[in-house]
Motif scaffolding. Structure first.
Motif, mmCIF file in Angstrom:
data_model
loop_
_atom_site.group_PDB
_atom_site.id
_atom_site.type_symbol
_atom_site.label_atom_id
_atom_site.label_comp_id
_atom_site.label_asym_id
_atom_site.label_seq_id
_atom_site.Cartn_x
_atom_site.Cartn_y
_atom_site.Cartn_z
ATOM 1 N N HIS A 336 44.183 39.077 37.523
ATOM 2 C CA HIS A 336 43.332 38.845 38.612
ATOM 3 C C HIS A 336 41.843 39.359 38.509
ATOM 4 C CE1 HIS A 336 45.884 36.118 41.389
ATOM 5 N NE2 HIS A 336 46.216 35.865 40.154
ATOM 6 N N LEU A 337 42.060 40.835 38.223
ATOM 7 C CA LEU A 337 40.767 41.562 38.035
ATOM 8 C C LEU A 337 40.195 41.439 36.872
ATOM 9 C CD1 LEU A 337 42.641 45.014 39.078
ATOM 10 C CD2 LEU A 337 40.993 43.672 40.363
ATOM 11 N N VAL A 338 40.834 40.892 35.738
ATOM 12 C CA VAL A 338 40.222 40.826 34.476
ATOM 13 C C VAL A 338 39.440 39.481 34.514
ATOM 14 C CG1 VAL A 338 40.576 39.750 32.119
ATOM 15 C CG2 VAL A 338 42.023 41.906 33.052
ATOM 16 N N ARG A 339 40.010 38.270 35.379
ATOM 17 C CA ARG A 339 39.265 37.189 35.651
ATOM 18 C C ARG A 339 38.238 37.417 36.393
ATOM 19 N NH1 ARG A 339 43.231 32.262 36.980
ATOM 20 N NH2 ARG A 339 41.010 31.010 36.589
ATOM 21 N N ILE A 340 38.001 38.058 37.463
ATOM 22 C CA ILE A 340 36.721 38.496 38.248
ATOM 23 C C ILE A 340 35.866 39.166 37.411
ATOM 24 C CG2 ILE A 340 36.139 39.780 40.125
ATOM 25 C CD1 ILE A 340 38.794 39.328 41.424
ATOM 26 N N HIS A 341 36.108 40.042 36.552
ATOM 27 C CA HIS A 341 35.254 40.571 35.660
ATOM 28 C C HIS A 341 34.558 39.734 34.490
ATOM 29 C CE1 HIS A 341 33.608 43.290 32.256
ATOM 30 N NE2 HIS A 341 34.474 42.505 31.653
ATOM 31 N N LYS A 342 35.476 38.739 34.145
ATOM 32 C CA LYS A 342 34.899 37.614 33.332
ATOM 33 C C LYS A 342 33.832 36.779 34.095
ATOM 34 C CE LYS A 342 36.541 33.746 30.547
ATOM 35 N NZ LYS A 342 36.334 32.390 31.688
ATOM 36 N N ALA A 366 44.163 50.634 36.023
ATOM 37 C CA ALA A 366 43.943 50.511 34.849
ATOM 38 C C ALA A 366 44.271 49.079 34.392
ATOM 39 C CB ALA A 366 44.528 51.689 33.888
ATOM 40 N N VAL A 367 43.706 48.989 33.191
ATOM 41 C CA VAL A 367 44.149 47.370 32.411
ATOM 42 C C VAL A 367 45.167 48.059 31.232
ATOM 43 C CG1 VAL A 367 43.488 45.578 31.215
ATOM 44 C CG2 VAL A 367 42.270 46.463 33.029
ATOM 45 N N PRO A 368 46.582 47.556 31.467
ATOM 46 C CA PRO A 368 47.425 47.830 30.497
ATOM 47 C C PRO A 368 47.107 47.343 29.103
ATOM 48 C CG PRO A 368 48.417 46.986 32.229
ATOM 49 C CD PRO A 368 46.957 46.846 32.556
ATOM 50 N N GLU A 369 47.444 48.210 28.068
ATOM 51 C CA GLU A 369 47.267 47.498 26.691
ATOM 52 C C GLU A 369 47.952 46.493 26.133
ATOM 53 O OE1 GLU A 369 45.005 49.049 24.711
ATOM 54 O OE2 GLU A 369 44.515 50.753 25.891
ATOM 55 N N ASP A 370 49.060 46.188 26.931
ATOM 56 C CA ASP A 370 49.872 44.921 26.332
ATOM 57 C C ASP A 370 49.170 43.560 26.971
ATOM 58 O OD1 ASP A 370 50.143 44.995 29.070
ATOM 59 O OD2 ASP A 370 52.413 45.174 28.923
ATOM 60 N N ILE A 371 47.969 43.637 27.553
ATOM 61 C CA ILE A 371 47.240 42.668 27.989
ATOM 62 C C ILE A 371 46.213 42.424 27.121
ATOM 63 C CG2 ILE A 371 45.895 41.419 29.610
ATOM 64 C CD1 ILE A 371 47.098 42.982 31.800
ATOM 65 N N ASP A 372 46.585 41.580 25.861
ATOM 66 C CA ASP A 372 45.791 41.315 24.579
ATOM 67 C C ASP A 372 44.770 40.194 25.054
ATOM 68 O OD1 ASP A 372 44.624 41.463 22.189
ATOM 69 O OD2 ASP A 372 46.512 40.642 20.940
ATOM 70 N N TRP A 375 38.519 39.842 27.351
ATOM 71 C CA TRP A 375 38.040 40.023 28.539
ATOM 72 C C TRP A 375 38.618 41.434 28.947
ATOM 73 C CZ3 TRP A 375 33.215 38.651 29.606
ATOM 74 C CH2 TRP A 375 33.041 37.419 28.993
ATOM 75 N N ALA A 376 40.061 41.396 28.925
ATOM 76 C CA ALA A 376 40.789 42.700 29.328
ATOM 77 C C ALA A 376 40.359 43.848 28.510
ATOM 78 C CB ALA A 376 42.286 42.346 28.847
#
Length: 394
Positions: A336-342, A366-372, A375-376
């Motif tokens: 959700h944080l990634v989508r708000i950033h986007k 933090a945004v884990p590295e496994d979210i490929d 935007w992440a």
């Protein structure tokens, strides 16, 4: 009408064994749907084989409280149970009889309850209608997902078929004219089918996106309806006033799980503006636990697009905005944080994006590295730059 004056579970029989109390005859003034619903519930109670007190205890939980008196109202046709009670009853029947839950029997019980609700309680009837529509939509969505997967598999097969035909055509020197004509036909047929499949996939994808939106909209309506049912059952006023009073009442009665569930319904079923009005009312009452609880539920459960639009419209110096940003940075799922950033980048909301990143750094998110995801990765870089700047700043 109540139950007959037979031995109760508290007293038991002369050997101390709990005894099920008998049921009074149904009131002749009941409508046909109410009578049929009561008879159906009595049949299930008989098959379960528990006393009223035991059955009421097994049916309670997850924000629903049932005692033997209320159970008696269900069995005598004076009240219709909530829809989810049907599933709990059939689970108990299945446990007693040692068989899986019978979906057809469950549907029959729900149908009887819905018919009775239409006579006795329009609010409960709405709950049944929304839940049924939601189940239908979810089935359609699952079917669309499967159709999309099948189309994609077929597309891969056709692409392989075209590639094989083209590879064979390149070796025309050792092929007869008839073989070349056959391979050309296979290639052209594959190309035509590929075009058809790509078109179908685009349409199926659009249908799936629309179904997702329909399901999300129904989720919100169901949460709002569920809240109104809780307020109605508690006998208090509706709206935000009723919600606030209901939460306070549940807290004072040490029903914290029920209060938390009600707060989650509010966070999902009402506009962000109304939810934040409730937060303000709790703060005015100095109920800090509940005000922060609502903010956390909002951050965890609300769609990112809803949070983005509210945060974008709220003033930069707003205390409420700051509180929600902190809650979002702390409790919202990373996706959700990634989508708000986007959304911030796409709408040119650089100030909000910066405020979100600052809040995430402050809360050590933090945004884990496994979210490929592009935007992440972009958000990861922004957080890394901010952390580096803070580390080197005097």
């Amino acid at each position: 009408m109540g139950e007959r004056n037979l031995p109760t579970a508290q007293h038991g029989d002369r050997h101390g064994v709990p005894v099920r109390r008998g049921l009074a005859p149904l009131d002749e003034r009941l409508s046909e749907p109410e009578r049929l619903c009561a008879e159906r519930l009595r049949e299930l109670r008989e098959r379960i084989g528990l006393t009223s007190e035991e059955l009421a205890d097994r049916l309670s939980g997850d924000g629903i409280s049932i005692d033997s008196t209320r159970l008696s109202k269900f069995l005598n046709g004076r009240e219709v149970p909530r829809r989810e009670i049907a599933a709990r009853l059939h689970l108990l029947v299945a446990e007693r009889e040692g068989v899986p839950v019978d979906a057809d029997e469950l549907a029959r019980t729900r149908s009887a309850m819905y018919a009775a609700a239409r006579v006795r309680s329009p609010l409960q009837a709405r709950e049944f209608e929304l839940a049924t529509a939601h189940e239908d939509l979810c089935r359609h969505r699952a079917r669309t997902v499967q159709e999309l997967a099948d189309l994609r598999n077929e597309l891969e097969d056709e692409r392989k078929r075209r590639k094989d035909a083209e590879a064979a055509l390149e070796n025309l020197g050792i092929r007869s004219r008839e073989e070349a004509r056959m391979l050309t036909g296979e290639r052209d047929a594959a190309l035509d089918r590929i075009a058809q499949l790509e078109n179908q996939i685009r349409q199926a994808g659009a249908v799936l996106r629309l179904r997702e939106r329909d399901v999300a909209a129904l989720d919100q309506l169901m949460s709002a309806t569920d809240t109104e049912l809780v307020l109605w059952e508690m006998g208090g006023p509706g709206g935000l006033t009723g919600i606030r009073a209901a939460v306070v009442c549940l807290r004072d009665a040490d029903e914290d799980a029920a209060a938390d569930r009600l707060i989650e319904r509010i966070a999902c079923g009402y506009s962000v503006r109304d939810v934040m009005r409730l937060v303000a009312e709790f703060e005015a009452m100095r109920r800090v636990y509940d005000s922060t609880g609502v903010e956390r539920a909002l951050a965890r459960l609300r769609k990112p697009v809803d949070l983005f639009h509210w945060l974008s419209g709220e003033g930069r110096e707003s205390k409420a905005r700051s509180a929600v940003l902190t809650a979002v940075a702390s409790f919202a799922p990373v996706e959700h944080l990634v989508r708000i950033h986007k959304a911030c980048v796409e709408h040119g909301s650089s100030e909000l994006d910066q405020a979100l990143r600052k809040a995430m750094v402050a809360e050590r998110r933090a945004v884990p590295e496994d979210i490929d995801d592009v935007w992440a990765e972009d958000l990861r870089k922004g957080l890394a730059a901010l952390n580096e700047w803070r580390a080197t700043s005097p």
